[in-house]
Write an enzyme that holds these catalytic residues in place. Structure first.
Site, PDB file in Angstrom:
ATOM      1  N   ARG A 104       0.845  -1.194   0.000  1.00  0.00           N
ATOM      2  CA  ARG A 104       0.000   0.000   0.000  1.00  0.00           C
ATOM      3  C   ARG A 104       0.879   1.243   0.000  1.00  0.00           C
ATOM      4  O   ARG A 104       1.708   1.421   0.890  1.00  0.00           O
ATOM      5  CB  ARG A 104      -0.890  -0.010   1.252  1.00  0.00           C
ATOM      6  N   THR A 108      -0.717   7.702  -1.422  1.00  0.00           N
ATOM      7  CA  THR A 108      -2.021   7.581  -2.112  1.00  0.00           C
ATOM      8  C   THR A 108      -2.937   6.575  -1.414  1.00  0.00           C
ATOM      9  O   THR A 108      -4.136   6.546  -1.676  1.00  0.00           O
ATOM     10  CB  THR A 108      -1.817   7.096  -3.554  1.00  0.00           C
ATOM     11  N   ASP A 200      -7.577 -10.670  10.313  1.00  0.00           N
ATOM     12  CA  ASP A 200      -6.552 -10.637   9.267  1.00  0.00           C
ATOM     13  C   ASP A 200      -6.319 -12.058   8.755  1.00  0.00           C
ATOM     14  O   ASP A 200      -5.778 -12.906   9.477  1.00  0.00           O
ATOM     15  CB  ASP A 200      -5.259 -10.034   9.821  1.00  0.00           C
ATOM     16  N   ASP A 203      -2.626 -13.314   8.796  1.00  0.00           N
ATOM     17  CA  ASP A 203      -2.147 -13.650  10.142  1.00  0.00           C
ATOM     18  C   ASP A 203      -2.743 -14.964  10.615  1.00  0.00           C
ATOM     19  O   ASP A 203      -2.061 -15.771  11.259  1.00  0.00           O
ATOM     20  CB  ASP A 203      -2.535 -12.546  11.129  1.00  0.00           C
TER      21      ASP A 203
HETATM   22  N1  URA Z   1      -7.717  -8.186   4.885  1.00  0.00           N
HETATM   23  C1  URA Z   1      -7.963  -9.121   5.848  1.00  0.00           C
HETATM   24  O1  URA Z   1      -7.218 -10.089   5.976  1.00  0.00           O
HETATM   25  N2  URA Z   1      -9.025  -8.955   6.632  1.00  0.00           N
HETATM   26  C2  URA Z   1      -9.899  -7.920   6.520  1.00  0.00           C
HETATM   27  O2  URA Z   1     -10.863  -7.849   7.272  1.00  0.00           O
HETATM   28  C3  URA Z   1      -9.624  -6.972   5.513  1.00  0.00           C
HETATM   29  C4  URA Z   1      -8.532  -7.124   4.706  1.00  0.00           C
END
Ligand code: URA
Length: 209
Positions: A104, A108, A200, A203
């Site tokens: 990212r 921007t 996530d 993760d």
């Molecule tokens: N990426 C993820 O792994 N989880 C989310 O909730 C949003 C983006």
């Protein structure tokens, strides 16, 4: 015009619900993601073409359908997309695998591809882009843009969970591309996590938190 397909099959929904539970550990999370990926691919490949071939069964000759040779390319978006690859390869053992990595941009806030390595025949392949979480639509849409830049023409997006705004952005930017998802969730929280989502995905797949 591309379509959004939501798989509301009870098996998929049940497995996804277990994945959402914050008490579900890495091993089970990965296994469930693989199982859902297989169930999704089963439907996504429903229109693959077959051709009649002759085989000899123990009972006698038979003309039976087999898949026509057709190049298929899986492209996981790093890193959560990797969690779907092994399962899909089990169903499509001849598929080749490319990879796209994205970061990212601080200014921007847009996703920028930093790595893209595709098989040589990707441009002639059915490309299944694997991106479990389609939150804002930004990285999913950027992934498709990158695939098109590399010459891919026949692209399907496989998300586990999308938000309405994520699916809409991809649809607006790439109206020719079908999107396949297991769940359309409510939306995003202030940190751009999907609500209710599952946290996530990277993760949870790789145990990094
Ligand atoms: N990426 C993820 O792994 N989880 C989310 O909730 C949003 C983006």
């Amino acid at each position: 015009m591309g379509k959004v397909y939501v798989f509301d099959h009870p098996l998929i929904q049940h497995k996804l619900s277990i994945m959402r539970d914050k008490n579900t550990g890495t091993k089970e999370f990965r296994e469930l993601l693989s199982e859902i990926a297989m169930l999704m691919i089963y439907e996504i490949t429903r229109d693959l073409e077959t051709a009649p071939v002759e085989v000899e069964t123990p009972i006698g000759p038979a003309t039976v359908p087999m898949l026509k040779p057709q190049p298929i390319c899986l492209v996981p978006i790093l890193r959560a997309g990797l969690g779907m690859v092994d399962a899909v390869i089990r169903l499509l053992p001849n598929a080749r695998v490319g990879h796209i990595g994205m970061y990212r941009d601080h200014d921007t806030l847009r996703p920028v591809p930093y790595y893209c390595k595709l098989p040589a025949d990707a441009t002639e392949s059915l490309v299944l882009m694997l991106e479990p979480m389609n939150a804002t639509g930004g990285s999913t849409a950027a992934g498709v843009t990158e695939l098109k830049k590399q010459g891919c023409k026949n692209i399907r997006v496989v998300n586990l969970i999308a938000t309405p705004q994520g699916a809409q952005l991809v649809h607006e930017m790439h109206p020719d591309v079908d999107i396949y998802i297991a769940s359309m969730d409510q939306g995003l929280n202030e940190n751009a996590y999907i609500v209710p989502g599952l946290g996530d995905a990277g993760d949870r797949i790789f145990g990094t938190k």
